[in-house]
Design an enzyme around this catalytic site. Structure first.
Site, mmCIF file in Angstrom:
data_model
loop_
_atom_site.group_PDB
_atom_site.id
_atom_site.type_symbol
_atom_site.label_atom_id
_atom_site.label_comp_id
_atom_site.label_asym_id
_atom_site.label_seq_id
_atom_site.Cartn_x
_atom_site.Cartn_y
_atom_site.Cartn_z
ATOM 1 C CB SER A 269 -34.995 67.912 127.846
ATOM 2 O OG SER A 269 -35.990 68.398 126.954
ATOM 3 C CG ASP A 270 -36.242 62.109 124.634
ATOM 4 O OD1 ASP A 270 -36.826 62.575 123.631
ATOM 5 O OD2 ASP A 270 -35.837 60.941 124.682
ATOM 6 C CD1 TRP A 271 -42.720 65.113 123.431
ATOM 7 C CD2 TRP A 271 -41.724 65.833 121.581
ATOM 8 N NE1 TRP A 271 -43.660 65.776 122.700
ATOM 9 C CE2 TRP A 271 -43.079 66.231 121.544
ATOM 10 C CE3 TRP A 271 -40.895 66.171 120.512
ATOM 11 C CZ2 TRP A 271 -43.621 66.947 120.483
ATOM 12 C CZ3 TRP A 271 -41.444 66.890 119.455
ATOM 13 C CH2 TRP A 271 -42.787 67.272 119.446
ATOM 14 C CG ASP A 272 -44.023 67.053 127.268
ATOM 15 O OD1 ASP A 272 -43.823 68.276 127.287
ATOM 16 O OD2 ASP A 272 -45.136 66.543 127.472
ATOM 17 C CB SER A 273 -37.858 64.354 129.392
ATOM 18 O OG SER A 273 -36.799 65.254 129.148
#
Length: 742
Positions: A269-273
């Site tokens: 995933s991307d950051w916190d996504s």
């Protein structure tokens, strides 16, 4: 902190990864499996007790943003020696255009149109990042980017699927080398999957709506190319795609990436996504967010803890099959084996080249030279000659700023390694030319004009003024989108005042995106677009200004005249009423109280010309080139034949130069409408003054394929046009036919 041994360099591992991974999986508890799926942020050179305990308990599979090699080695020691199963860690870091030696921003590197430059830059970034234990980076960013308001266009490789695919695969090769387990190789990551570059209004993190046909024909090809090139990992986009956020988009991640493309690498995933799935309004809470992301096949969660907090209960409730978890964890473990981390997780910087060494700096300089694009050169103001000038004014907020020239998303590059333009110019001219320097503005955004009069006075008494303007690094990149892409602050006012002196002005523009330059063009003699050129921007630009090097960069993205034209790109559709010089009408040409009519109207704006300020592929040289004698090996080809295209390229100037010859095609009739032009090949050619060379390209039916109205990849028989030239406005044209496959 315990000592570790790293005397053993990475060697090829002969193990059968499927077998060893399955054996390891069989020993793992559910908690340990979920731990492998969790990536956490580092603690900036320290290891808090709870952090160490989580690693010992097998609850962390990857650490991001830890760059102290002693700390990284200790984290690996804890993971491999003190955890139950001894599984090493993935250590991630963004080194998208360099670690300590900083190359031009990716969009700048794309302007080189050179896979070799891209590959070399990534290779050096990998070597330097490896010295601190990094084994995974989050590049290339291969989002097709057609909106310069979007801050992350700086990280992209431009607007064109073919160029982006070619350069993106070169970057993958540079990061990963020949084998992932070789010393100095790190895992690469294709991001952001998919369509993120089409965020509405150029606003980061925003919604994306792309019809499936356009998605497949424009936005997905670079990702498919990266997958076929063996990129180790993929990253899901922040944005939603047609209403379904990427981190929970099973159709995108499973149906296309896994099933259709048969991609088996790690998906992060991307950051916190994943947590943000609820912010999107896609899930009710973090638990449902974890469920949707796992169901979509996101193997590892970056930063947020929804997997750690909720996966076990989701498994216990029967909402997630443990076999599905095993597949995800297997991909993570496989990458760790491929990187050679089970054999040796530790780092010895002594086994790798020194950071910021002479070779690395020379490569960064070469990249900066090839990335700069000469947009304007009235009266051959450039190149300068120390024999013809006695004084030179160097003016502007970016003339002597080693930090800002590094560009966006640089975490480890240091200003002390930068060589600025002022420094390089002074070194180049020595005592032969008097250099007058004025910063003029404190920064690119300021409205304070108190220093401008002094700068104007210096320009008035100098033979030539070189003006360094643009935007600071922080004004582009992630979350730094702009609705107005003129020069910010009072820079235009500075240009206007300098123009009044009558002194020839050379504008060197450093920016993370295409800027709207209509007002600049009117006031300056020459424009050298340098993007953010990196550590060696100063020496590279000085060499270009004084003719030690010749500009060869070409635009990887269209420059609009005004922000209202956006999105503006060369590969547009023809439409039912295409605009031309014959049909175009400016609003000032319409009589007062004109009768209401649509006759003669076409797809254009009334208040600006329909053409861009500078087209895709454009870039001037200190020489000039002619394209003649276009020949095709056949007027017709079938699905099993190759078409050879040749033309004569001549340097009709008096300077030895590189030219990037470009081949475009148009499929005139399709089951879905096709772009007016599509880049299919390009080639860098070096020509001495007056020299001619035959340039040759080859096309086959595969190069003519596109996704049709049924979403099937086909080459459709019919008539095609092709062009060869120096930019997307190439006029040397020929026709050919693709015959039906009998």
């Amino acid at each position: 902190m315990s000592a570790v041994s790293c005397a053993k360099s990475k060697q090829q591992h002969s193990a059968n990864y499927d077998l060893v991974v399955s054996q390891l999986l069989a020993q793992m508890t559910i908690s340990e499996k979920i731990g492998q799926m969790s990536q956490v942020n580092g603690a900036e050179g320290s290891i808090p007790d709870d952090f160490a305990a989580a690693i010992r308990d097998g609850k962390i599979g990857s650490v991001i943003n830890e760059v102290d090699v002693t700390t990284v080695n200790e984290l690996q020691r804890i993971a491999t020696k003190e955890s139950r199963l001894g599984i090493p860690l993935l250590i991630g870091r963004d080194v998208i255009h360099g670690f300590k030696t900083i190359f031009p921003i990716p969009l700048g590197q794309a302007a080189s149109w050179s896979p070799d430059v891209i590959e070399q830059g990534a290779r050096i970034a990998a070597l330097e990042a490896s010295t601190v234990g990094i084994n995974w980076t989050f590049a290339p960013m291969i989002d097709i980017s057609r909106d310069p308001r979007w801050g992350r266009i700086a990280e992209s490789l431009g607007e064109d699927p073919y160029l982006c695919s070619t350069l993106g695969t070169a970057m993958v090769k540079g990061f990963q080398g020949n084998k992932l387990n070789e010393l100095g190789s790190i895992a690469s990551c294709a991001k952001h999957f998919a369509g993120y570059g089409a965020s509405e209004s150029g606003r980061d993190y925003h919604t994306v709506n792309i019809p499936e046909n356009e998605l497949r024909n424009v936005y997905l090809p670079p990702f498919k190319a990266a997958a076929e090139a063996g990129v180790a990992t993929f990253m899901a986009a922040f944005s939603d795609l047609n209403g379904v956020p990427a981190s929970g988009n099973k159709w995108l991640m499973n149906d296309i990436l896994r099933d259709e493309w048969d991609y088996n690498g790690l998906l992060v995933s991307d950051w916190d996504s994943i947590k943000q799935l609820s912010t999107h309004g896609f899930t009710e809470d973090d638990k449902q967010a974890a469920l949707m992301a796992i169901d979509a096949g996101i193997d590892m969660e970056m930063a947020s803890p929804t997997y750690r907090d909720h996966s076990e209960s989701l498994i216990a409730e029967g909402k997630i099959d443990i076999a599905h978890i095993d597949q995800m964890v297997a991909r993570i473990l496989t990458l760790k084996y491929q990187l050679g981390l089970f054999e040796n997780p530790y780092t010895c910087a002594e086994q790798l080249p020194n950071i910021v060494n002479e070779q690395h700096l020379n490569s960064a300089k070469d990249a900066a030279i090839k990335s700069c694009v000469l947009l304007q050169n009235h009266n051959n103001t450039l190149p300068l000659s120390t024999a013809n000038i006695n004084s030179l004014a160097v003016i502007g907020p970016l003339a002597d700023d080693g930090y800002e020239q590094l560009g966006t998303w640089v975490f480890d590059g240091e200003e002390q390694h930068s060589q600025t333009c002022l420094q390089a110019i002074k070194k180049h001219v020595g005592d032969d030319v008097l250099v007058n320097y004025a910063k003029a503005l404190d920064n690119t955004r300021t409205d304070n004009i108190e220093q401008i009069n002094d700068a104007v006075a210096l320009a008035a008494k100098s033979d030539v003024a070189v003006l360094f303007v643009g935007e600071e690094a922080i004004l582009s990149g992630e979350a730094h989108c702009r609705s107005n892409i003129d020069l910010p602050g009072k820079q235009q006012y500075l240009i206007d005042e300098l123009a009044k002196t009558g002194t020839p002005i050379i504008a060197v523009i450093m920016a993370g995106r295409p800027l709207t330059l209509a007002k600049v063009i009117e006031k300056v003699d020459s424009i050298l677009y340098a993007w953010h050129p990196g550590s060696m921007g100063g020496p590279a630009i000085a060499d270009l200004l004084f003719g030690n090097a010749v500009p060869s960069g070409k635009l990887p993205v269209t420059f609009p005249r005004t922000v209202g034209q956006i999105p503006l790109y060369y590969a547009q559709k023809h439409g039912g009423r295409p605009v031309s010089d014959d049909s175009y009408v400016h609003m000032n040409d319409i009589p007062m109280r004109a009768p209401q009519t649509s006759l003669g109207m076409s797809a254009s704006h009334l208040d600006t010309h329909f053409t861009p300020q500078f087209p895709f592929g454009f870039g001037l040289s200190y020489s000039k080139f002619s394209y003649t004698d276009l020949e095709l090996s056949a007027a017709e080809i079938n699905f099993n034949q190759t078409l050879t295209i040749t033309c004569q390229l001549t340097n009709i100037g008096d300077v030895a130069s590189d030219e990037i010859a470009q081949l475009y095609i148009r499929d005139l009739v399709g089951s879905v409408t096709r772009p007016v032009k599509e880049l299919k090949r390009f080639k860098r050619v070096h020509l001495l003054a007056g020299e001619s060379k035959q340039v040759s390209f080859e096309l086959c039916a595969q190069d003519l394929t596109f996704y049709d109205r049924d979403m099937k990849l086909n080459a459709e028989p019919g008539k095609f046009q092709l062009w060869v030239g120096g930019d997307s406005n190439a006029s040397l044209c020929a026709d050919f036919h693709l015959l039906a496959n009998n």
